[in-house]
Structure formats: C-alpha cells, structure tokens
Design an enzyme around this catalytic site. Structure first.
Site, short mmCIF file in Angstrom:
data_model
loop_
_atom_site.label_atom_id
_atom_site.label_comp_id
_atom_site.label_asym_id
_atom_site.label_seq_id
_atom_site.Cartn_x
_atom_site.Cartn_y
_atom_site.Cartn_z
N GLU A 25 0.82 -1.21 0.00
CA GLU A 25 0.00 0.00 0.00
C GLU A 25 0.85 1.26 0.00
O GLU A 25 0.51 2.25 -0.66
CB GLU A 25 -0.96 -0.01 1.19
CG GLU A 25 -2.04 -1.07 1.05
CD GLU A 25 -3.07 -1.03 2.17
OE1 GLU A 25 -2.81 -0.33 3.19
OE2 GLU A 25 -4.12 -1.66 2.04
N HIS A 32 -10.30 0.72 0.19
CA HIS A 32 -10.58 -0.20 1.30
C HIS A 32 -12.04 -0.64 1.33
O HIS A 32 -12.41 -1.52 2.14
CB HIS A 32 -10.18 0.42 2.63
CG HIS A 32 -8.70 0.39 2.88
ND1 HIS A 32 -7.84 1.35 2.40
CD2 HIS A 32 -7.92 -0.49 3.55
CE1 HIS A 32 -6.61 1.06 2.77
NE2 HIS A 32 -6.62 -0.05 3.47
#
Length: 200
Positions: free
Chosen positions: A109, A142
């Site tokens: 990420e 997310h």
C-alpha cells in the site's frame, strides 16, 4: 474443521499468497527502473531519523484516527470497521494472514499510494493536493465507505511522513505498527480486557 473455518483458512492463505506474489512482481518491476525512488531533490533524512519518524508517525496516525472516530460519531456513524473485523476473523483462524495484514499489506500500500500516486502528483502539484488525492484514493480502495474519514486521515499522515523524510520506509514503519496494533488488540481483546481489570 467446520465449513466456516475451512473458508476462512482458504481466504487467509489466498490473502498471503496473492499479496506475496504481487509484492515480488512489484519489486522485480521497480528494480528495472533506477529512477523510481528519485522523486525528491535534496538529501533524504538519515535512516535512524527516518525510523524514529516512523515510530512517531504511528502515534500521529493513532491520534488522527481517534479524531476521525469522534467526527464519525458526531455524524452518527457506527464505530467499528467491518473491513477490519473481516480480516481479523480470517487471521484468527488462519494466522498466516497476519503476515499479510501486518507486513506485506503495508509495504504494498505504501508503494502504490505513497510512491506511485502521491509521489507522481507531488512532482507536478504540491504536497497538499498530492496528499489529499492519494489519501482519498487510499480510503476508497478499502471499500469501507462509512469509515472513509478515518482511512483518509491515515493516508494523509502516511503521505506527510514520506514527504517529511523522503524515505518510504518511514510511512511503511508507521503503517506496519498501526496494522500490528489493531490486529493484536482485536485478536486478544478479551485477554487484554481481563488483564486490565485485575489492576482496576
């Protein structure tokens, strides 16, 4: 092993293997571009200082998420991330997933959202615009829209940490510490609660 445990175990191994393979491919591709990390002019922060900022960054994100949580409460948003709960349920049955959640995930990420997205934008705009855009994308990916504020705040602080030291290791450390903290607290919620009650 029940059917549900089998499903969670399979998901845990899938998360670990898929993330691991993705990280390996990413590192191979990056290794072919010697200028990939050269987005800032000037010297980087010394490594010990970058590591220290990573640790400080964990507390910054923790405080930022607490503020985000208060904002969400004011807006009537239910506390507790379903995304986090799902991952913890998987990790509880398949501990191998913890490696992906705490270590591999944050590295991937940070490479994608801080180096690729933020790093590309900060070269053509400014810190605020680059951090804002990358943090919003980070929050959206997310797939936990009720808690987009918390994710966006975290992403913004991670971008600040990278920008501050000019080293991606800084935001990676803060991100790993955050994921590790949340995972431990969620997995061992009851034992921790009982332990604390002994000293009240």
């Amino acid at each position: 092993m029940s059917k549900n445990e089998l499903i969670l175990t399979t998901q845990g191994w899938y998360i670990f293997i898929s993330m691991g393979i993705t990280l390996i491919i990413f590192l191979i591709l990056v290794s072919r571009d010697q200028n990939f990390w050269k987005i800032y002019k000037g010297s980087k922060a010394p490594l010990p200082l970058a590591i220290l900022w990573g640790i400080i960054g964990f507390f910054m994100v923790f405080i930022g998420q607490s503020i985000g949580s208060m904002i969400e409460s004011t807006l009537g948003i239910h506390q507790g991330s379903q995304n986090t709960a799902n991952l913890v349920s998987i990790a509880d049955v398949a501990p191998i997933a913890i490696l992906a959640i705490v270590f591999i995930g944050p590295i991937l990420e940070e490479f994608v959202f801080r180096r690729v997205i933020f790093g590309s934008l900060v070269q053509t705009t400014n810190f605020f615009v680059a951090a804002l855009v990358s943090s919003i994308v980070f929050a959206l990916i997310h797939l936990d829209l009720p808690h987009i504020i918390i994710y966006a705040i975290s992403g913004f602080i991670f971008a600040f940490l990278y920008h501050k030291t000019k080293r991606i290791i800084t935001s990676i450390i803060a991100h790993m510490m955050l994921n590790g903290f949340v995972t431990v607290i969620q997995l061992y919620q009851e034992p921790i609660k009982k332990f604390l009650e002994q000293y009240q």
